[in-house]
Structure formats: structure tokens, C-alpha cells
Motif scaffolding. Structure first.
Motif, PDB file in Angstrom:
ATOM      1  N   GLU A 126       6.687  32.146   1.057  1.00 37.31           N
ATOM      2  CA  GLU A 126       6.808  33.378   1.836  1.00 37.31           C
ATOM      3  C   GLU A 126       8.278  33.591   2.176  1.00 37.31           C
TER       4      GLU A 126
ATOM      5  N   ARG B  98       5.292  24.758   4.217  1.00 43.12           N
ATOM      6  CA  ARG B  98       5.531  26.187   4.393  1.00 43.12           C
ATOM      7  C   ARG B  98       6.929  26.386   4.979  1.00 43.12           C
TER       8      ARG B  98
ATOM      9  N   ARG C 261       4.666  37.878   0.286  1.00 44.17           N
ATOM     10  CA  ARG C 261       3.660  36.846   0.506  1.00 44.17           C
ATOM     11  C   ARG C 261       3.922  35.636  -0.391  1.00 44.17           C
ATOM     12  N   GLY C 262       3.508  34.481   0.075  1.00 44.02           N
ATOM     13  CA  GLY C 262       3.648  33.284  -0.726  1.00 44.02           C
ATOM     14  C   GLY C 262       2.607  33.221  -1.834  1.00 44.02           C
TER      15      GLY C 262
END
Length: 733
Positions: free
Chosen positions: A253, A489, A258-259
Motif C-alpha cells: 500500500e 505492512r 491498494r496493496g
């Protein structure tokens, strides 16, 4: 019912666009290239046949890398940079584009310094070398992709970096592994997949998209520029023909996008689908979700056997004392879950290597001879969601994402894929065991397990030995959890850059505390490294500072430290690392004085160079930051410099160079740097000094004092930051 639930319950496996893969395209030919010698030979031959375009993406691209270690018969240079230049000279229609990770200079000791300024990358107008820094803080561009005219492509785990070349023999002291630094690197094991046809064109599309994302430049598709010869090297027989290949990605991300976690989904699906055997080669094994999936399979009655081949230890003291600890924790969980003795985690051992080991860098997973994945993604948290990655996969015993109806042609294709995957697994085991591939393949065909093959053939000069799971006393307790060392993340600091710019809002002080917390965590990590390691295998910041500290009372020490800061600054060594190391070596108060002096002198030196080079000269050093920084520095002067020192939105040296190029007044820059650095430097050096004392003798009082220093410093800097930002807002009005 979700897809993941369906796969977990039925153990089916299929390529699902948008979930576990990006595209599934046809490959006219597929070749699996084991170890660097085979890959670099194939790359060299394909590159010589490029007509319009050669596009290279990598985590590390070094112009000095020797592609051919034996005598070259084509008369072309063997070093990468010179070789590419020669291709451009002989082909006026060829364009070459290289995208390298814009790495932190902490990695610079093993890399080519200031790569964008290397003459070989600037010698020809049709050669473009760019750095990719469009990723979250702490993340990296990790894809390893080469595309030749969109007709032939390579993807896997190998970069054009020092230490990557080797043969399957992995012979000790092989002179062909000698690099420009005059050292013979340790043996290195990795894989690449070579493809052509539609899947090569898709990889070209993916690579050009990443190029545009990183550089804001658009590359034309070579397929639109007319016919080209077949770049496939003559005489290189493919392993497979006319099969579907899946492309899976990881993209974090970032910047409002968006990731993408296709690789993680694909690997989880493959692990859940395995019926009899999972064969894995991995540099790291630290991913929580991958670990949970393996744990669940090992707890089953009658589940698959799991063989994991890894290096005995990671390369470098920092990885050895962080990532290796995390893998031991995860493997110990797998051992506890292994009810029926179906797990073996082992490392290749070769007599004569001594303290060296075979650096298993491959990223391979085979499930039941039906599924094969080769790529760039490690089995780590960050490769599942934090770094950019690209994997290729083959699948038999399924439709592979196409509309086949299971007719004879599909069955023949699946059988060919199974044979090739099985042969590759046998070949890899044979390489590690010093055996012939047919011996291993015959044993497996007779029903012998992989574990049985390893144990019965594990006593010779080449063998797969059980991985050592013991840790040095105290190390386990000192290493924090994986989310800090191996994040899955991005950190939630995307708005940090805006905090110090005119459009910033009042949340800036809170964000500053976040960055301060990260800096303090970095201080803890460095202190742990200081306590637990020999402080570097080559050039080491703390070791060099420690040598200076031997003459604490000499008048030359401030001069030596300042000179060291200047040199380290131009190498872009992170300023936080320098400050914390100074505090650890010299103590809190003397460390503060030396660190502040060194940082100030380093900043002024870079400022002077920036003033001398001017705007145009600085553009070549750091293209991304010039527009964002120079305008604000020039407009806001003293206050901008102070603010940038609180939460740096660009590397320290880049800010200093840009300040000089932007012609900010010397007085504003010098005073702003001193005032802006002083509070943070004081906190870091005092914190580092107390941290060293606490680690040396951890009493409750010392731990409490350490926490008080960190908390008081964070609150104090937060209040000071609010006041500073308020003054800035008043200036704006």
C-alpha cells in the motif's frame, strides 16, 4: 464461502486472477536456470540478440559485475556496464533501461557507490539508469526481472550484484567467484525462470509499469516498433513448450494505491493443496501466515512431508542476529507441530568451506510435482506485503486458469509439467547431496521419501545437514518480535512528508512522535548489535568511532570525528545511525558534543558542495527530492531548515546539498541546522548512553530511568515541535 475456505477444505489449487495471480499467459518455451553461471550465460546470449529494447529491474545492479567468468569467445566485454555499452554501439536501434532500488546507504558497503554518477551508466544517450524510491518508508524494490524485446524474459531471485555468480558445484575457494574487491565470495545458490511468448510480453508490461511508477517516464512497447529476431539463445533447449505460466505480485500500500498480496495467497493455496510432499528452498522463513499454514499441515495425520532447505546462517551480522532468530522461533513452532516426523529443515554443507556456508538465496516451492513457484519473494513478512515482488508459477493437474476441458491435450501438457517439476526437485536434491539427478529421481519414483533420500545420502562431502536451532545465550530474549524486524505492512507514516511542508495540518506533532519512536527503536537495535556482534564484517560505523575513542582526551578527536561525519555524510550513512553510534562509544554528554559538531560540519560541507554544483548538478544525485525540497527551503529559510531537521523527509545529505543549491543564506542554514539537530541529538545520545549502561547491568532502576528518558524526550520534542509549527503558521499568515 470464501475462496480461501474452499481451498482449505478441498485442497484444490487453481490460478485465480486478481487473488493469487495477476495474469496467466502462454509460454512458447520455458527454461529453468539453476545457479548464476547458467543464468548469466543465458542472459548474455539473449541480450546480444536484443533488437529494440532491453529492460532490467533489480534490487541491486552493479556495473562491475562479471557476466562471464571463463574466457569470452564473442569479443564483447564481460563486465555488465561495459557489455551493455558495447551492445548499444553495435545496434543503433537498441534502448537499454535499468531500474535499481534506491537503497539506503547503510547497504552501500556491498554495493556500487553513487550508482547514478557512475560514468558507465552515463556514457550513452540510449542507456537510462534510474533508481526506484517509490515505496513506503523502510520497504524496497525487490523484483528481479529482465525483458528482451518483450519476446524473452527472466524472473527469479538473481540480481546483477557482486557475489551472485556460482556453479552447481559450489566449490570452496573457486577463483571465479573473486569480485572487484579482491575477495572470493561464498558459494551462492539461486534459480531463475526463462520464458518467451505471451508471458514475456506480460512481464514487459509489468516492468514498464514499474518504471513509470518510479520515474514518471513512459517506455514504449518494443512490439510496436517492428519485427525483431528471436532472442532465445540458440542451442539452449527448453524444459517445457506451450504451457501456461502465472505471474504473481506483491505490491505494498503506497501513495493512495491498494496493496497487492497475490504471492502470499498463491503460496498459502499451494501449501494447503499439497497431498504428499512440499519441497521448499528459502533464504528466510519468518512469514507468520506461511508458518501457520505449514504448522497446520504438520499437525494433520497423514499430511505431506515438508523439506525446507535454507542457508546455515544469513549473510551479515545484522541479519544473522535478527532474521535468523525469527526463523528459529518459527521453525521451533513447526518442530512442535510435527506429529509424525514429516519435517526436515536442513542446510547444504560442503567439506572445505569452513565457517562459510552455501548461501541459499533461492525462492522456490514445489508441491507434489504438480506446482512450481520460482521468484523474488522470500518467505518473510515483508515479501508478502511490504516490498515489491514478482513470482512465476507452473501448475499441472488443473486448468491453470484457462478454459481447458480436461481433454487429451490438457492431460499431455499436465504430464509434461509434472515430469519437469519432478526432475527439477531431483536435480536440486542431487546438487545439495553430491549425487547424480537420476539416482535421486529413481529413488523418489520407487516411493522413497525425500527425508529418506536426505538421510541415506547425507554422510558424504556434500550433504544436507539438520539446521542448527540453538541460539547464543541471551540472544533470543533481546531480539524484538517480527513485526518490527520483518514488517508485513507499511508503517503508518505516509503523511510524514506533508507534516513539514506548507500544506501540513495540525497533526504534525503527533507524526513527529511516531518518527521519534522509530528512531528510538533504531537506537535499541543498534545497541543490541553493539552488544551481541563483532561489529561488522567490513566497514562499520561503531567500530571506527570506537577506534577514535581510544584517544578521548586528545585534541585531535573532535577533528577526527568531524572528518568521519563528513565522509559518512557523502556516503549517505543515516545520520541517526551516526548519532546513536557516537553516543554508544563516547557516552551521553561527550557523545552529544561530538555528534552535534560532526553533524553540523557534515551539513556545512554538503551545503558547500551543493552551492558549488548548483541546481543542475544536484539533479543527477537525487532527482526525486529536488522539486519538493528546494522551493520550500528557499522560500522559508531558517524555519524550513529547523523543521526539516525534526522530521527529515529526504536523506540528510540530500537536504544539505539542496540547501546549498537553493542558495539559502549560509547563516540561516548553519543556525537552523544547529538548533534543529540539538534536541534530537541530545535525546538520542543520552538515550544511547543509558541504554548501553542498562544492557550491561539491567537493574529495575536503570530500566525505569531509560524509559523515563525516552518518554520525557518524546514529550519534550513533541511540545517543541508544536511550538515550532505554530511559529511557521504565523510566518505563513
Amino acid at each position: 464461502m470464501t475462496s480461501s475456505t474452499r481451498i482449505s477444505s478441498t485442497r484444490s489449487l487453481a490460478f485465480e486472477l486478481g487473488r493469487n495471480c495477476w495474469r496467466v499467459e502462454s509460454a512458447t518455451r520455458v527454461k529453468l536456470l539453476v545457479d548464476g553461471a547458467a543464468y548469466f550465460r543465458a542472459f548474455r546470449e539473449a541480450a546480444k540478440r536484443a533488437r529494440h529494447s532491453l529492460l532490467i529491474l533489480g534490487w541491486d545492479i552493479d556495473s562491475r559485475f562479471e557476466l562471464a567468468r571463463d574466457a569470452s569467445e564473442d569479443g564483447l566485454p564481460t563486465r555488465l556496464g561495459e557489455f551493455l555499452g558495447a551492445l548499444l554501439v553495435r545496434n543503433a536501434d537498441l534502448r537499454i533501461s535499468l531500474l535499481d532500488w534506491s537503497f539506503p546507504r547503510l547497504y552501500g558497503m556491498d554495493r556500487e557507490w553513487l550508482p547514478t554518477l557512475q560514468p558507465v551508466w552515463n556514457a550513452h544517450p540510449r542507456l537510462r539508469f534510474r533508481l526506484d524510491d517509490r515505496h513506503p518508508v523502510g520497504a524496497s524494490h525487490h523484483q528481479k526481472i529482465v525483458v528482451v524485446d518483450d519476446r524473452v524474459a527472466f524472473a527469479g531471485g538473481l540480481d546483477f550484484a557482486l557475489g551472485r555468480w556460482d556453479t552447481p558445484e559450489h566449490a570452496p575457494d573457486d577463483e571465479r567467484r573473486r569480485e572487484p574487491d579482491n575477495g572470493i565470495r561464498q558459494p551462492y545458490h539461486d534459480l531463475m525462470m526463462m520464458v518467451d511468448g505471451d508471458v514475456a510480453a506480460a512481464l514487459g508490461e509489468l516492468a514498464r509499469s514499474r518504471w513509470t511508477r518510479a520515474t514518471d517516464e513512459t517506455l514504449a512497447s518494443p512490439l510496436e516498433e517492428g519485427p525483431a529476431d528471436d532472442p532465445w539463445p540458440p542451442g539452449l533447449a527448453p524444459d517445457l513448450e506451450h504451457v501456461p505460466v502465472a505471474i504473481a505480485r506483491t505490491t505494498p500500500e503506497f501513495d493512495g494505491e491498494r496493496g497487492v498480496h497475490e504471492i502470499e495467497h498463491l503460496l498459502l493455496d499451494a501449501i494447503r493443496s499439497a497431498r504428499d510432499a512440499l519441497y521448499i528452498e528459502a533464504q528466510y522463513l519468518t512469514s507468520e501466515r506461511i508458518g501457520e499454514a505449514l504448522e497446520a499441515r504438520l499437525e494433520e495425520r497423514g499430511g505431506p512431508e515438508v523439506v525446507v532447505v535454507m542457508p546455515r546462517h544469513s549473510v551479515g551480522w545484522l541479519s544473522h542476529n535478527t532474521m535468523d532468530v525469527l526463523r528459529v522461533r518459527l521453525i521451533q513452532r513447526l518442530v512442535r507441530a510435527d506429529r509424525d516426523g514429516r519435517l526436515r529443515v536442513c542446510s547444504p554443507e560442503i567439506d572445505g568451506l569452513g565457517e562459510q556456508c552455501v548461501n541459499v538465496h533461492s525462492k522456490l516451492l514445489i508441491a507434489d510435482d504438480r506446482f512450481l513457484r520460482v521468484g523474488s519473494a522470500n518467505l518473510s513478512n515483508r515479501s508478502m506485503g511490504f516490498d515489491t515482488e514478482c513470482d512465476l508459477a507452473l501448475l499441472a493437474d488443473g486448468d491453470g486458469g484457462t478454459d481447458g476441458d480436461g481433454d487429451g491435450e490438457d492431460r499431455d501438457r499436465d504430464e509434461r509439467i509434472r515430469r519437469v517439476i519432478g526432475a527439477l526437485r531431483a536435480r536440486l536434491l542431487a546438487e545439495h547431496l553430491g549425487a547424480e539427478p537420476f539416482e535421486i529421481e529413481s529413488a523418489l519414483d520407487r516411493g522413497e521419501s525425500m527425508i529418506g533420500v536426505i538421510e541415506t545420502r547425507g554422510r558424504g562431502p556434500r550433504r544436507l545437514a539438520p539446521l542448527e536451532l540453538a541460539l547464543p545465550p541471551g540472544l533470543e530474549a533481546r531480539v524484538p518480535d517480527g513485526e518490527f524486524i520483518d514488517p508485513a505492512r507499511p508503517f503508518d507514516v505516509d503523511g510524514v512528508a506533508e507534516e513539514l511542508l506548507p500544506a501540513a495540518e495540525r497533526s504534525e506533532a503527533t507524526r513527529s512522535l511516531v518518527m521519534l519512536g522509530l528512531a528510538l527503536l533504531a537506537a535499541v537495535s543498534l545497541a543490541l548489535v553493539w552488544r551481541m556482534t563483532p561489529l561488522g564484517e567490513r566497514w562499520d560505523v561503531a567500530e571506527l568511532l570506537a577506534r577514535m575513542s581510544a584517544a578521548r582526551g586528545a585534541w585531535t578527536v573532535p577533528l577526527a570525528v568531524s572528518s568521519f561525519y563528513v565522509v559518512a555524510g557523502f556516503l549517505a550513512v543515516p545520520i541517526t545511525l551516526l548519532i546513536v553510534a557516537t553516543g554508544l562509544v563516547f557516552g551521553a554528554w561527550q557523545g552529544f558534543a561530538y555528534a552535534l559538531l560532526g553533524a553540523e560540519v557534515s551539513a556545512l560541507a554538503a551545503y558547500a558542495v551543493g552551492r558549488w554544483l548548483g541546481r543542475r548538478g544536484i539533479e543527477r544525485v537525487s532527482e526525486r527530492w529536488i522539486g519538493r525540497i528546494s522551493r520550500r527551503i528557499a522560500r522559508q529559510g531558517f524555519l524550513a531548515v529547523v523543521t526539516l531537521r525534526f522530521v527529515p523527509i529526504a536523506p540528510y545529505t540530500v537536504v544539505n546539498l539542496m540547501a546549498g543549491a537553493s542558495h539559502i543564506r549560509f547563516r540561516d542554514f548553519a543556525l537552523g541546522t544547529l538548533i534543529g539537530l540539538a534536541p534530537g541529538t541530545l535525546l538520542l545520545t543520552v538515550f544511547a548512553g543509558q541504554l548501553e549502561t542498562t544492557l550491561g547491568s539491567p537493574t529495575a532502576m536503570r530500566v525505569a530511568l531509560l524509559l523515563m528518558i525516552g518518554l520525557a524526550g518524546a514529550v519534550g520534542l513533541g511540545l517543541l515541535g508544536r511550538w515550532l509549527l505554530g511559529r511557521r503558521d504565523e510566518q505563513k499568515r
